[in-house]
Design a protein around this motif. Structure first.
Motif, PDB file in Angstrom:
ATOM      1  N   ASP A  38       0.943  -0.906   0.117  1.00  0.00           N
ATOM      2  CA  ASP A  38      -0.418  -0.520   0.078  1.00  0.00           C
ATOM      3  C   ASP A  38       0.954   1.206   0.371  1.00  0.00           C
ATOM      4  OD1 ASP A  38      -2.285  -0.976  -0.433  1.00  0.00           O
ATOM      5  OD2 ASP A  38      -2.827  -0.941   2.036  1.00  0.00           O
ATOM      6  N   ALA A  39       1.652   1.341   0.946  1.00  0.00           N
ATOM      7  CA  ALA A  39       2.771   2.036   0.643  1.00  0.00           C
ATOM      8  C   ALA A  39       3.014   3.382  -0.638  1.00  0.00           C
ATOM      9  CB  ALA A  39       4.335   2.350   1.049  1.00  0.00           C
ATOM     10  N   GLY A  40       3.075   2.043  -1.623  1.00  0.00           N
ATOM     11  CA  GLY A  40       3.393   2.104  -3.612  1.00  0.00           C
ATOM     12  C   GLY A  40       4.691   2.498  -3.750  1.00  0.00           C
ATOM     13  N   PHE A  41       5.420   2.171  -3.407  1.00  0.00           N
ATOM     14  CA  PHE A  41       6.895   1.966  -4.093  1.00  0.00           C
ATOM     15  C   PHE A  41       7.218   1.918  -5.919  1.00  0.00           C
ATOM     16  CE2 PHE A  41      11.269   1.525  -5.415  1.00  0.00           C
ATOM     17  CZ  PHE A  41      11.827   2.056  -5.090  1.00  0.00           C
ATOM     18  N   PRO A  42       7.231   3.205  -6.363  1.00  0.00           N
ATOM     19  CA  PRO A  42       7.153   3.386  -8.147  1.00  0.00           C
ATOM     20  C   PRO A  42       8.607   2.391  -8.608  1.00  0.00           C
ATOM     21  CG  PRO A  42       8.338   5.430  -7.283  1.00  0.00           C
ATOM     22  CD  PRO A  42       7.969   4.525  -5.884  1.00  0.00           C
ATOM     23  N   SER A  43       7.918   1.027  -8.117  1.00  0.00           N
ATOM     24  CA  SER A  43       8.812   0.308  -8.868  1.00  0.00           C
ATOM     25  C   SER A  43       8.812   0.397 -10.385  1.00  0.00           C
ATOM     26  CB  SER A  43       9.047  -1.073  -8.887  1.00  0.00           C
ATOM     27  OG  SER A  43       7.702  -1.768  -8.716  1.00  0.00           O
ATOM     28  N   ASP A  44       7.597   0.121 -11.649  1.00  0.00           N
ATOM     29  CA  ASP A  44       7.320  -0.089 -12.393  1.00  0.00           C
ATOM     30  C   ASP A  44       7.564   1.806 -12.914  1.00  0.00           C
ATOM     31  OD1 ASP A  44       5.245   2.082 -11.412  1.00  0.00           O
ATOM     32  OD2 ASP A  44       3.825   1.165 -12.826  1.00  0.00           O
ATOM     33  N   ASP A  45       7.960   2.510 -12.655  1.00  0.00           N
ATOM     34  CA  ASP A  45       8.207   4.295 -13.262  1.00  0.00           C
ATOM     35  C   ASP A  45       9.990   3.725 -13.861  1.00  0.00           C
ATOM     36  OD1 ASP A  45      10.064   6.927 -13.483  1.00  0.00           O
ATOM     37  OD2 ASP A  45       7.860   7.657 -12.016  1.00  0.00           O
ATOM     38  N   PRO A  46      10.593   4.147 -14.396  1.00  0.00           N
ATOM     39  CA  PRO A  46      11.918   4.032 -15.007  1.00  0.00           C
ATOM     40  C   PRO A  46      12.683   4.741 -14.955  1.00  0.00           C
ATOM     41  CG  PRO A  46      10.190   3.245 -17.772  1.00  0.00           C
ATOM     42  CD  PRO A  46       9.147   4.171 -16.467  1.00  0.00           C
ATOM     43  N   LEU A  47      12.481   6.083 -14.676  1.00  0.00           N
ATOM     44  CA  LEU A  47      13.299   6.650 -13.860  1.00  0.00           C
ATOM     45  C   LEU A  47      14.097   6.225 -12.568  1.00  0.00           C
ATOM     46  CD1 LEU A  47      14.539   9.636 -13.432  1.00  0.00           C
ATOM     47  CD2 LEU A  47      12.884  10.348 -12.733  1.00  0.00           C
ATOM     48  N   VAL A  48      12.803   5.140 -11.435  1.00  0.00           N
ATOM     49  CA  VAL A  48      12.949   5.182  -9.970  1.00  0.00           C
ATOM     50  C   VAL A  48      14.526   3.609 -10.502  1.00  0.00           C
ATOM     51  CG1 VAL A  48      12.523   3.692  -8.428  1.00  0.00           C
ATOM     52  CG2 VAL A  48      10.862   5.846  -9.844  1.00  0.00           C
ATOM     53  N   ALA A  49      12.941   3.137 -11.208  1.00  0.00           N
ATOM     54  CA  ALA A  49      14.167   1.865 -12.174  1.00  0.00           C
ATOM     55  C   ALA A  49      15.811   1.877 -12.358  1.00  0.00           C
ATOM     56  CB  ALA A  49      13.179   0.640 -12.732  1.00  0.00           C
ATOM     57  N   GLU A  50      16.012   2.844 -12.540  1.00  0.00           N
ATOM     58  CA  GLU A  50      17.323   3.178 -13.356  1.00  0.00           C
ATOM     59  C   GLU A  50      17.877   3.519 -12.579  1.00  0.00           C
ATOM     60  OE1 GLU A  50      18.308   4.650 -17.263  1.00  0.00           O
ATOM     61  OE2 GLU A  50      15.669   4.527 -17.754  1.00  0.00           O
ATOM     62  N   ALA A  51      17.345   4.675 -11.661  1.00  0.00           N
ATOM     63  CA  ALA A  51      17.839   5.336 -10.399  1.00  0.00           C
ATOM     64  C   ALA A  51      18.257   3.793  -9.418  1.00  0.00           C
ATOM     65  CB  ALA A  51      17.026   6.122  -9.225  1.00  0.00           C
ATOM     66  N   GLN A  52      17.960   2.402  -9.269  1.00  0.00           N
ATOM     67  CA  GLN A  52      17.708   2.139  -8.578  1.00  0.00           C
ATOM     68  C   GLN A  52      18.931   1.090  -8.664  1.00  0.00           C
ATOM     69  OE1 GLN A  52      14.105  -1.037  -7.747  1.00  0.00           O
ATOM     70  NE2 GLN A  52      14.600  -1.014  -5.606  1.00  0.00           N
ATOM     71  N   GLN A  53      19.260   0.667  -9.334  1.00  0.00           N
ATOM     72  CA  GLN A  53      20.380   0.105 -10.384  1.00  0.00           C
ATOM     73  C   GLN A  53      21.184   0.987 -10.056  1.00  0.00           C
ATOM     74  OE1 GLN A  53      20.081  -0.501 -14.466  1.00  0.00           O
ATOM     75  NE2 GLN A  53      21.021  -2.494 -13.957  1.00  0.00           N
ATOM     76  N   PHE A  54      21.027   1.893 -10.458  1.00  0.00           N
ATOM     77  CA  PHE A  54      22.751   2.518 -10.614  1.00  0.00           C
ATOM     78  C   PHE A  54      22.972   3.060  -9.059  1.00  0.00           C
ATOM     79  CE2 PHE A  54      24.338   6.655  -8.884  1.00  0.00           C
ATOM     80  CZ  PHE A  54      25.570   6.952  -9.855  1.00  0.00           C
ATOM     81  N   VAL A  55      22.093   2.616  -8.096  1.00  0.00           N
ATOM     82  CA  VAL A  55      22.679   2.847  -6.464  1.00  0.00           C
ATOM     83  C   VAL A  55      22.104   1.027  -6.068  1.00  0.00           C
ATOM     84  CG1 VAL A  55      21.376   5.360  -6.181  1.00  0.00           C
ATOM     85  CG2 VAL A  55      20.037   2.809  -5.641  1.00  0.00           C
ATOM     86  N   ARG A  56      21.910   0.557  -6.377  1.00  0.00           N
ATOM     87  CA  ARG A  56      22.480  -0.438  -6.112  1.00  0.00           C
ATOM     88  C   ARG A  56      23.613  -0.992  -6.311  1.00  0.00           C
ATOM     89  NH1 ARG A  56      18.813  -4.992  -4.740  1.00  0.00           N
ATOM     90  NH2 ARG A  56      16.968  -4.916  -5.197  1.00  0.00           N
ATOM     91  N   LYS A  57      24.010  -1.176  -7.363  1.00  0.00           N
ATOM     92  CA  LYS A  57      25.641  -0.954  -8.213  1.00  0.00           C
ATOM     93  C   LYS A  57      26.549  -0.326  -7.013  1.00  0.00           C
ATOM     94  CE  LYS A  57      24.343  -2.211 -13.036  1.00  0.00           C
ATOM     95  NZ  LYS A  57      24.762  -1.206 -14.088  1.00  0.00           N
ATOM     96  N   ARG A  58      26.413   0.653  -6.403  1.00  0.00           N
ATOM     97  CA  ARG A  58      27.907   1.364  -5.907  1.00  0.00           C
ATOM     98  C   ARG A  58      27.399   1.339  -4.013  1.00  0.00           C
ATOM     99  NH1 ARG A  58      26.467   3.014 -10.795  1.00  0.00           N
ATOM    100  NH2 ARG A  58      27.883   3.752 -12.310  1.00  0.00           N
ATOM    101  N   LEU A  59      25.977   1.382  -4.038  1.00  0.00           N
ATOM    102  CA  LEU A  59      26.047   1.597  -2.538  1.00  0.00           C
ATOM    103  C   LEU A  59      26.403  -0.192  -1.764  1.00  0.00           C
ATOM    104  CD1 LEU A  59      22.854   3.014  -1.702  1.00  0.00           C
ATOM    105  CD2 LEU A  59      24.843   4.564  -1.067  1.00  0.00           C
ATOM    106  N   SER A  60      26.364   0.048  -0.177  1.00  0.00           N
ATOM    107  CA  SER A  60      26.695  -1.349  -0.383  1.00  0.00           C
ATOM    108  C   SER A  60      25.424  -1.981   0.472  1.00  0.00           C
ATOM    109  CB  SER A  60      27.365  -1.298   2.126  1.00  0.00           C
ATOM    110  OG  SER A  60      26.601  -0.793   2.528  1.00  0.00           O
ATOM    111  N   PRO A  61      25.349  -3.385   0.689  1.00  0.00           N
ATOM    112  CA  PRO A  61      23.548  -3.671   0.831  1.00  0.00           C
ATOM    113  C   PRO A  61      23.225  -3.343   2.495  1.00  0.00           C
ATOM    114  CG  PRO A  61      25.639  -5.692   0.279  1.00  0.00           C
ATOM    115  CD  PRO A  61      26.584  -4.643   0.247  1.00  0.00           C
ATOM    116  N   GLU A  62      23.948  -2.646   3.294  1.00  0.00           N
ATOM    117  CA  GLU A  62      23.558  -2.024   4.323  1.00  0.00           C
ATOM    118  C   GLU A  62      22.856  -0.678   4.063  1.00  0.00           C
ATOM    119  OE1 GLU A  62      27.439  -4.303   6.080  1.00  0.00           O
ATOM    120  OE2 GLU A  62      26.911  -3.170   3.705  1.00  0.00           O
ATOM    121  N   ALA A  63      23.900  -0.554   2.650  1.00  0.00           N
ATOM    122  CA  ALA A  63      23.389   1.334   2.496  1.00  0.00           C
ATOM    123  C   ALA A  63      21.962   1.756   1.756  1.00  0.00           C
ATOM    124  CB  ALA A  63      24.819   1.995   2.292  1.00  0.00           C
ATOM    125  N   PHE A  64      21.560   0.419   1.092  1.00  0.00           N
ATOM    126  CA  PHE A  64      20.767   0.717   0.297  1.00  0.00           C
ATOM    127  C   PHE A  64      19.476  -0.172   0.478  1.00  0.00           C
ATOM    128  CE2 PHE A  64      18.086  -2.341  -2.475  1.00  0.00           C
ATOM    129  CZ  PHE A  64      17.888  -1.254  -3.434  1.00  0.00           C
TER     130      PHE A  64
END
Length: 244
Positions: A38-64
């Protein structure tokens, strides 16, 4: 800048003092559970998906995982204390802010600049979001919020987006807000359990306390020193202890 953009990108000015905001509200009703769905994380938004991919590759698992939890804490907190602002805020803008707010802790940036991690992180977020296709207004809103997300204070104003990222990160990091009784109870226990289970803490408080000490050792001028004893406050976090 249109009035719609001001609201959607969280530019509405609010007090920089979270304490003043809570005091103006008076006693809060008990929170309702907010599920991840219900919180509605916008995972289907291409901009959010690309940003999420960008940070997942760079942040530690803890920070992600921390960045993902902050999205849900912010959604729950905003609904409780500033529901009108929360209703107007773009979920995409909020998600981008959460995903990128600690990008300055990524090893690729943390030790390669003398700048404070939050300030450099805001500049990096602005650069990345423009490349990914965010509007200038949205990218600048996210950047300002990230630059000021450790800028807790008493006097003056801040954007709603900036105040929300402050409150949500404090909720995850220390679980208390000085002078605000019941801050830890602003999110329902069921929500806390669901979010911490979906995005495990991985001893986050210990990890980030170490990161704070490392930054203050490397950069004794850094903005993190604006929060005295921040590392110890995190290690004393009892609100989230059972999930650590």
């Amino acid at each position: 800048m249109s009035a719609d953009e001001v609201k959607a990108n969280g530019w509405t000015a609010v007090s920089v003092s979270g304490k003043q905001i809570f005091e103006a509200l008076g006693p809060l009703d008990a929170p309702s559970p907010l599920s991840i769905k219900d919180a509605g994380f916008p995972s289907d938004d291409p901009l959010v998906a690309e940003a999420q991919q960008f940070v997942r590759k760079r942040l530690s698992p803890e920070a992600f995982n921390h960045s993902m939890r902050v999205f849900y804490w912010g959604r729950a907190i905003a609904t409780q204390i500033l529901p009108t602002h929360a209703a107007d805020l773009s979920l995409t803008t909020w998600a981008l802010t959460c995903l990128l707010h600690d990008i300055g802790t990524a090893e690729a940036y943390f030790s390669t600049t003398r700048m404070s991690f939050d300030i450099y992180g805001g500049i990096k977020a602005l650069e990345v979001l423009k490349i990914l296709g965010a509007t200038t207004d949205q990218a600048e809103a996210v950047a300002e919020a990230i630059i000021r997300h450790e800028d807790m204070g008493v006097d003056g104003q801040i954007t709603f987006l900036g105040q929300l990222i402050q409150l949500a990160t404090l909720y995850d990091n220390v679980g208390v807000y000085e002078g605000v009784e019941g801050f830890g109870e602003v999110v329902h226990e069921r929500t806390k359990d669901e979010v911490n289970t979906a995005f495990p803490r991985l001893r986050w408080c210990e990890w980030f306390a170490g990161t704070v000490r490392r930054e203050e050792g490397m950069k004794p001028w850094c903005h993190t020193t604006h929060i005295p004893g921040f590392d110890k406050q995190m290690e004393a976090n009892t609100l989230q202890k059972k999930w650590e």
